[in-house]
Every structure is written in structure tokens, then in C-alpha cells.
Enzyme design. Structure first.
Site, PDB file in Angstrom:
ATOM      1  N   GLU A 160       0.878  -1.174   0.000  1.00 32.66           N
ATOM      2  CA  GLU A 160       0.000   0.000   0.000  1.00 32.66           C
ATOM      3  C   GLU A 160       0.911   1.218   0.000  1.00 32.66           C
ATOM      4  O   GLU A 160       1.431   1.612   1.049  1.00 32.66           O
ATOM      5  CB  GLU A 160      -0.902  -0.013   1.248  1.00 32.66           C
ATOM      6  CG  GLU A 160      -1.879  -1.176   1.306  1.00 32.66           C
ATOM      7  CD  GLU A 160      -3.079  -0.990   0.378  1.00 32.66           C
ATOM      8  OE1 GLU A 160      -3.297   0.137  -0.115  1.00 32.66           O
ATOM      9  OE2 GLU A 160      -3.803  -1.969   0.144  1.00 32.66           O
TER      10      GLU A 160
ATOM     11  N   CYS B  51      -2.129   9.551   2.412  1.00 36.05           N
ATOM     12  CA  CYS B  51      -1.675   8.953   1.153  1.00 36.05           C
ATOM     13  C   CYS B  51      -2.629   9.234   0.000  1.00 36.05           C
ATOM     14  O   CYS B  51      -2.214   9.291  -1.147  1.00 36.05           O
ATOM     15  CB  CYS B  51      -1.500   7.449   1.333  1.00 36.05           C
ATOM     16  SG  CYS B  51      -2.998   6.663   1.933  1.00 36.05           S
TER      17      CYS B  51
END
Ligand code: NAD
Length: 460
Positions: free
Chosen positions: A210, A244
């Protein structure tokens, strides 16, 4: 504490006992974890506040609340998810009953980042345990208070042979990566993602990565400027821009740029006041190193709002930057802070030239009321996931898989997708014995070949 090789060896032995295959054992642990998390709710908020001045509201919304709802979801559905799933049999294998068995990988390593330190460690932990694995978790060394609390929560709930949290920075992570795992789940930066993938390749260990990247946000001239500004300021400056899936930069239609910048300024003042430094709702940068990095990125750009920097107090004001060059420091790397570059476009080709200057992003946003423009941009670009007319919210629906593509990552999780990520699908055919056509057995000959060819044509 036990040495790392010892911890891994104890977990490997425990996995072999088959105890984690028992769904009711997993449920017992997950319920105990839920109880422990509820008991620690205030302590979690306090740790996040100490680590980077995160407000209780944001800590609930973007960490505690999401972990809590994911735990509830898995506790409610685990028996159903873990059950072997019967699928339609093929006529070619008749007679049979065909199944997919959900099988844990075994010993899982989870490495987490600092920016949502509770959410991004607990969620993979929960799903790995739900799927019947053992877990060694390494939270980030940068959020000392939250990471310490995570270790306490885990040790209060799990026997060490099932799950343990190991504290430390790069040397500890490196030692962990030198062990042999059955699955590695990593959340963090692209360069470290490559180190993880390399270490995993040594044993062909499957990984979920991720990662991050420069996520664009396109705004055309059909939007409601005030509403769009409000949503963008919320999504960009939540967590101090250290998200993010924050919009890294915006690309706004040239003819509305001036008016839109005014709306953005107004919205920043409405949200954080004239002096965001004194706002209880505006987080700090995680450490001085990152504050300096962000300050450097402001050196050679045109600031149209904000720009105040206080390295000592790890503060960067919510900042708007007008038309930075794509080769400026600000536009070369993921920003990961409260700085919003505003680029413009006239044609769809302008948009394409900007977005294609970067790797495939983790998130993608478009604000528009023009359906065909929305559809064409969504279809044209490759990215992890995104939203239309909002930021971040796709993260919040556990029915949607969350993950990147290309340099922004591989694999996905959330809800059932999380359970699936930590489970191997074993395909099993249970063959009936009451009939046994002889056609597949030697000796073959033409007659049998013709028969088999016909079978494939009819049923294949
Ligand atoms: P990071 O890559 O610096 O660190 C993440 C973890 O890796 C930490 O636990 C750290 O100790 C460890 N680590 C650091 N260097 C290592 C090395 N050389 N070998 C092994 N392990 C090492 O990332 P970060 O600064 O904590 O987080 C920010 C990054 O994470 C951003 O790029 C952001 O986009 C990304 N991110 C992605 C997601 C997502 O869900 N895709 C979520 C949050 C953050």
C-alpha cells in the site's frame, strides 16, 4: 523481549498446531480486541494528540471509528466468509461437488506507516487474524506514543504466538524482513516498498504494498466553486495533509482559477481561523525532518496563501501555491503535507500531459457536473481508486477494495477484500464414485479422441 527469530519460530510452531484454523478461536480474539480498543478509546486520542496534535474529531473519524467499524463488520461476517464456498460443478468433471476453501497463509508480517498509525496497523492485523494467520506487527518508529499503545493493546489481547507488536525503526524492520514469512503486508513509501518487494522475492513471499504517489484532482468550470473549495480544503488538510490519498495537486480550468483561489482562501480561514497555528484542529508535521523537507519545497515557488513555517514547532501553515513548474521540488515528489499546488488546463491534452508526467497515482479525483467529462477522465487514466466531486471518501466504504496500481502499490483490502487478501483460495473438487466414464483412461484410440473432442465442444 524475545529475539525476532525466536518470535517467528514460536509463531510458526503455533500455526502448525491448527489452533488458528478454528473460527471460534479467531472470533474470541477479535471480540477481546474490540473490548480492549473500547477501553482504550481516550488513550488512543491522547497518543495521537501527543504524536502530532491530531484532534479528537479527526482521530475518531479517520482512525478509531474506521477500525471499530471494520472490527464489527468482521465479527458479524467471519463465519460466513470463512466457510468453504460451493461453486457450480463443470460437466467435464461430472460427477463432483466443487468448493473454494479459505486457507490462511500462515505467518504474516505487517509493517505500518506513521501517518494514520492506529488505523493502518490495526486494520491489517484484524483481517490477518480473522483469516487465521499469526501476525508480527511493526508500527512506525515516528509515532512513539501511538506505537507504544498499540503494543500494549496487542499484548493485552493476544498470546505472543498469535500476534505481537515489535517496536523499532529500520534495523528492526530489516531484521524482520530477513525472516521467512508466508505473507507481507506493507503500508508506506514507494522507495521502501521496493525494499520490501526485494526481500519478499527471496522466498517468493506474496505481498500487499500500500504505497503512495502524486494523486491529481481535476476541477472543471461546471462546478459549484464554494462547495468544491470546502471539500478540497477538508480532504487536503485533514491530518495536516499527511494522507496517502490526499489530492497532491489540483488542475483547475484556466477561466475559473482566480475565483477558485479566492474560495479556497476563504475556506481555509473558515476552517482553521486567521491563524491556523493556534487552531486545535490543525495537526503538526510528524517530525522536524519532514517539516524541513516541506519548507525546502516552498523555496522556489509562488505562494498565494499561507507559507508560514516554524521548524521548531513542526508547523507548516495551510498553503496554496500558484502554477509551480513540474520540475520544481514541490512537484517532483509526493508532497505529504499541507501544501496545495494549483495547476491549470485549457484542453484535455493539458490534463493528460500533467498526469502522465507521473507514475500511476493511488487516488484520482474529478470535480465536475459534466458526466461525459467525468467518465472520460475516469476511463482514461490508471490509478488505485478515487471519487467524483469529493476527496478521500472512497476509503470509507468497506464494500470497495482499497489499493494502488503500478508504483502506487499492489493488492487491496478493506472489509471482505481484507479477509480475502490474507486467505489463499484452495480449489477443491470432491469427486463422486457412483459413475466412472472410461473415456479418459488409456488405451485411447481415435474413437475415444473423437468422443472427448465432442465433449469439449458441447460442455467445455
Ligand atoms: P516509510 O516507507 O518511510 O515507512 C513505513 C514503514 O517502513 C515504517 O514502519 C518504517 O519503519 C519502515 N521502514 C522504513 N525504512 C525501511 C527500510 N529501509 N527497510 C524496511 N523498513 C523500513 O513511510 P512513512 O513515511 O511511514 O509513510 C508515508 C508514506 O506512506 C507515503 O508515501 C504515503 O503515501 C504512504 N502511505 C500509503 C498508504 C496506503 O494505504 N497506500 C497509507 C499511508 C501512507
Amino acid at each position: 523481549m524475545n529475539s525476532i527469530p525466536n518470535i517467528v519460530s514460536v509463531q510458526k510452531d503455533f500455526f502448525k498446531t491448527q489452533k488458528t484454523k478454528d473460527v471460534s478461536y479467531r472470533l474470541k480474539l477479535l471480540k477481546a480486541l474490540r473490548h480492549e480498543i473500547i477501553s482504550n478509546e481516550q488513550a488512543i486520542y491522547e497518543a495521537l494528540k501527543k504524536d502530532f496534535n491530531k484532534s479528537e474529531f479527526e482521530s475518531f473519524l479517520s482512525e478509531y471509528g474506521l477500525v471499530f467499524s471494520e472490527l464489527n463488520l468482521v465479527i458479524k461476517n467471519l463465519k460466513k466468509w470463512a466457510k468453504p464456498k460451493r461453486v457450480k460443478a463443470s460437466l467435464l468433471t461430472f460427477p463432483s461437488r466443487d468448493y473454494i476453501y479459505k486457507s490462511p497463509y500462515g505467518n504474516v508480517l505487517v509493517i505500518g506507516p506513521w501517518n494514520y498509525p492506529f488505523l493502518l496497523t490495526m486494520e491489517p492485523l484484524i483481517m490477518a487474524i480473522a483469516a487465521g494467520n499469526t501476525v508480527v506487527l511493526k508500527p512506525s518508529e515516528l509515532t512513539t506514543n501511538t506505537s507504544q499503545l498499540i503494543s500494549e493493546i496487542i499484548s493485552n489481547v493476544f498470546p505472543e504466538q498469535v500476534a505481537i507488536s515489535v517496536q523499532g525503526g529500520v534495523p528492526v524492520a530489516t531484521e524482520l524482513l530477513a525472516q521467512r514469512w508466508d505473507y507481507i503486508f506493507f503500508t508506506g513509501s514507494v522507495p521502501v516498498g521496493k525494499i520490501i518487494a526485494k526481500a519478499a522475492a527471496k522466498h517468493l513471499t506474496p505481498v500487499t504494498l500500500e504505497l503512495g504517489g502524486k494523486s491529481p484532482c481535476i476541477i472543471d468550470d461546471t462546478v459549484d466553486l464554494k462547495l468544491t473549495a470546502r471539500r478540497i480544503i477538508w480532504g487536503k488538510f485533514l491530518n495536516g495533509g499527511q494522507t496517502c490519498i490526499a489530492a497532491d495537486y489540483i488542475i483547475v480550468k484556466d477561466n475559473i482559477k482566480g475565483a477558485f483561489i479566492e474560495k479556497l482562501k476563504k475556506e481555509i480561514i473558515r476552517a482553521y481561523g486567521d491563524n491556523p497555528k493556534s487552531s486545535q484542529d490543525f495537526p503538526r508535521i510528524i517530525n522536524k525532518k519532514h517539516t524541513k523537507r516541506l519548507a525546502r519545497a516552498l523555496d522556489d515557488v509562488t505562494i498565494v496563501f499561507g507559507g508560514e513555517v516554524d521548524i521548531e514547532n513542526r508547523y507548516i501553515a495551510p498553503t496554496l501555491v500558484d502554477s509551480p513548474n513540474l520540475d520544481s521540488e514541490l512537484m517532483t515528489n509526493e508532497i505529504f503535507g499541507p501544501i496545495l499546488p494549483i495547476l491549470t488546463y485549457n484542453t484535455e491534452m493539458d490534463i493528460e500531459n500533467i498526469i502522465r508526467a507521473y507514475e500511476k497515482p493511488l487516488a484520482f479525483y474529478v470535480f465536475s457536473n459534466n458526466k461525459s467529462f467525468v467518465d472520460s477522465t475516469i476511463n482514461k487514466f490508471e490509478f488505485g481508486g478515487g471519487a467524483v466531486n469529493d476527496l478521500l471518501i472512497h476509503f470509507g466504504n468497506p464494500k470497495l477494495p482499497f489499493g494502488g496500481v503500478g508504483a502506487s502499490g499492489m493488492g487491496a483490502y478493506h472489509g471482505k477484500y481484507g479477509f480475502d487478501t490474507f486467505s489463499h483460495d484452495k480449489s477443491i473438487i470432491k469427486r463422486g464414485n457412483w459413475i466412472d466414464p472410461s473415456a479418459r483412461y488409456a488405451s485411447y484410440g481415435f474413437k475415444k479422441l473423437n468422443f472427448i473432442k465432442k465433449m469439449f465442444r458441447w460442455f467445455g
